[in-house]
Design an enzyme around this catalytic site. Sequence first.
Site, PDB file in Angstrom:
ATOM      1  N   SER A 159     -65.332 -45.070 -81.292  1.00 53.50           N
ATOM      2  CA  SER A 159     -65.543 -43.630 -81.453  1.00 53.50           C
ATOM      3  C   SER A 159     -66.923 -43.436 -82.084  1.00 53.50           C
ATOM      4  CB  SER A 159     -64.458 -43.079 -82.390  1.00 53.50           C
ATOM      5  OG  SER A 159     -64.820 -41.797 -82.859  1.00 53.50           O
ATOM      6  N   TYR A 172     -59.353 -42.977 -89.899  1.00 53.20           N
ATOM      7  CA  TYR A 172     -59.669 -43.095 -88.465  1.00 53.20           C
ATOM      8  C   TYR A 172     -61.070 -43.677 -88.288  1.00 53.20           C
ATOM      9  CZ  TYR A 172     -60.577 -41.660 -83.617  1.00 53.20           C
ATOM     10  OH  TYR A 172     -60.893 -41.648 -82.279  1.00 53.20           O
TER      11      TYR A 172
HETATM   12  P1  NDP Z   1     -54.146 -39.363 -77.145  1.00 53.16           P
HETATM   13  O1  NDP Z   1     -53.619 -38.987 -78.475  1.00 53.16           O
HETATM   14  O2  NDP Z   1     -54.156 -38.370 -76.046  1.00 53.16           O
HETATM   15  O3  NDP Z   1     -53.439 -40.676 -76.617  1.00 53.16           O
HETATM   16  C1  NDP Z   1     -53.213 -41.761 -77.485  1.00 53.16           C
HETATM   17  C2  NDP Z   1     -52.152 -42.644 -76.903  1.00 53.16           C
HETATM   18  O4  NDP Z   1     -51.844 -43.654 -77.872  1.00 53.16           O
HETATM   19  C3  NDP Z   1     -50.867 -41.898 -76.615  1.00 53.16           C
HETATM   20  O5  NDP Z   1     -50.318 -42.335 -75.390  1.00 53.16           O
HETATM   21  C4  NDP Z   1     -49.973 -42.302 -77.789  1.00 53.16           C
HETATM   22  O6  NDP Z   1     -48.585 -42.308 -77.496  1.00 53.16           O
HETATM   23  C5  NDP Z   1     -50.451 -43.724 -78.039  1.00 53.16           C
HETATM   24  N1  NDP Z   1     -50.051 -44.160 -79.369  1.00 53.16           N
HETATM   25  C6  NDP Z   1     -50.341 -43.556 -80.548  1.00 53.16           C
HETATM   26  N2  NDP Z   1     -49.717 -44.188 -81.548  1.00 53.16           N
HETATM   27  C7  NDP Z   1     -49.022 -45.205 -80.997  1.00 53.16           C
HETATM   28  C8  NDP Z   1     -48.160 -46.191 -81.515  1.00 53.16           C
HETATM   29  N3  NDP Z   1     -47.856 -46.232 -82.820  1.00 53.16           N
HETATM   30  N4  NDP Z   1     -47.589 -47.075 -80.674  1.00 53.16           N
HETATM   31  C9  NDP Z   1     -47.853 -47.012 -79.353  1.00 53.16           C
HETATM   32  N5  NDP Z   1     -48.667 -46.102 -78.788  1.00 53.16           N
HETATM   33  C10 NDP Z   1     -49.229 -45.192 -79.606  1.00 53.16           C
HETATM   34  O7  NDP Z   1     -55.635 -39.864 -77.439  1.00 53.16           O
HETATM   35  P2  NDP Z   1     -56.888 -40.094 -76.483  1.00 53.16           P
HETATM   36  O8  NDP Z   1     -56.460 -40.389 -75.110  1.00 53.16           O
HETATM   37  O9  NDP Z   1     -57.852 -39.029 -76.766  1.00 53.16           O
HETATM   38  O10 NDP Z   1     -57.489 -41.409 -77.179  1.00 53.16           O
HETATM   39  C11 NDP Z   1     -57.528 -42.673 -76.566  1.00 53.16           C
HETATM   40  C12 NDP Z   1     -58.491 -43.533 -77.346  1.00 53.16           C
HETATM   41  O11 NDP Z   1     -59.819 -42.983 -77.287  1.00 53.16           O
HETATM   42  C13 NDP Z   1     -58.156 -43.647 -78.833  1.00 53.16           C
HETATM   43  O12 NDP Z   1     -58.436 -44.963 -79.261  1.00 53.16           O
HETATM   44  C14 NDP Z   1     -59.113 -42.661 -79.485  1.00 53.16           C
HETATM   45  O13 NDP Z   1     -59.367 -43.017 -80.812  1.00 53.16           O
HETATM   46  C15 NDP Z   1     -60.335 -42.832 -78.592  1.00 53.16           C
HETATM   47  N6  NDP Z   1     -61.284 -41.715 -78.622  1.00 53.16           N
HETATM   48  C16 NDP Z   1     -60.950 -40.518 -78.038  1.00 53.16           C
HETATM   49  C17 NDP Z   1     -61.857 -39.495 -78.007  1.00 53.16           C
HETATM   50  C18 NDP Z   1     -61.568 -38.170 -77.373  1.00 53.16           C
HETATM   51  O14 NDP Z   1     -62.405 -37.252 -77.431  1.00 53.16           O
HETATM   52  N7  NDP Z   1     -60.416 -37.988 -76.751  1.00 53.16           N
HETATM   53  C19 NDP Z   1     -63.214 -39.637 -78.589  1.00 53.16           C
HETATM   54  C20 NDP Z   1     -63.449 -40.930 -79.198  1.00 53.16           C
HETATM   55  C21 NDP Z   1     -62.509 -41.920 -79.187  1.00 53.16           C
HETATM   56  P3  NDP Z   1     -47.737 -40.936 -77.439  1.00 53.16           P
HETATM   57  O15 NDP Z   1     -48.278 -40.189 -76.266  1.00 53.16           O
HETATM   58  O16 NDP Z   1     -46.363 -41.406 -77.243  1.00 53.16           O
HETATM   59  O17 NDP Z   1     -47.993 -40.239 -78.728  1.00 53.16           O
END
Ligand code: NDP
Length: 252
Positions: A159, A172
């Site tokens: 990130s 985070y």
């Molecule tokens: P979302 O919150 O939309 O998706 C995250 C996913 O991770 C979900 O499917 C969630 O499951 C899963 N997850 C969270 N906690 C757990 C857990 N304890 N066990 C298993 N699965 C888990 O986030 P994004 O798609 O936006 O993010 C994806 C990645 O990109 C992350 O690493 C984020 O930090 C990074 N990122 C995103 C940015 C953005 O602008 N979107 C910018 C910079 C980095 P569930 O759906 O069941 O909650």
Amino acid sequence: MKTVRAPQGYQAKPGYLAGKNILVTGAGDGIGRAAAKTYADHGATVLLLGRTASKLEAVYDEIEAAGNAKPAIIEMDLSSAPPQSYLNLADALAAEFDHLDGLLHNAALLGERTPLNNASYDKWQEVMHVNVNAQFILTQALMPLLQQAPSASIVLTSSGVGREGRAYWGAYAVSKFATEGYMQILAQELENTSRIRVNSLNPKGTNTAMRRSAYPAENPSNNPSPDDIMGVYLFLMSDDSLGVTGQAFDAR
Ligand code: NDP
């Protein structure tokens, strides 16, 4: 930190990932969901890891309906799964697959947005566990299967706040700095001893549930959708990135 911009407009040929087995964490929603479907569309067998069965099943159904290789569902909550369950998972996968070509660490928690001085230790620990510790345990457990692949790619999701600190981003941001450090160390350790490459990828602002929760005042449609940023996700899993390791990528 020196970062690398992804090849712009990268497109993989149809079927380019055929024969590859790729595990995506957090595959039920957001960027992970898009990546899993994109890899499947390009011929990969995808292993969908996440904590919400209904979301994983929906992705499974979409992949199957598209006529792609049958995926696998791994229901696992990374915040509470004990270390032994990662070893059990590795055994179960080894019984089904003889190698693993790709591992996309994508699941993450946003946690609290608060000054460090007010941060709750419990919430800090949960974020650090899901965003850092789980990546370490899962990678270690799956290493024998990754070693069996002709070449394998590990991608860690970073990130902007993991490359330059920003007030109030708490655990985070610290977890994403740790992810970058982990990537650099693992890439160096594997560079001359394996056929495994390791890189980090900052997707940058992308319209997902996490982004909408981090920036509630923002117009969500100002950001690209997960589907719009899949070029670099494909590049890093394809043989076009062979030899690329230890690099910190930006999706755009
Ligand atoms: P979302 O919150 O939309 O998706 C995250 C996913 O991770 C979900 O499917 C969630 O499951 C899963 N997850 C969270 N906690 C757990 C857990 N304890 N066990 C298993 N699965 C888990 O986030 P994004 O798609 O936006 O993010 C994806 C990645 O990109 C992350 O690493 C984020 O930090 C990074 N990122 C995103 C940015 C953005 O602008 N979107 C910018 C910079 C980095 P569930 O759906 O069941 O909650």
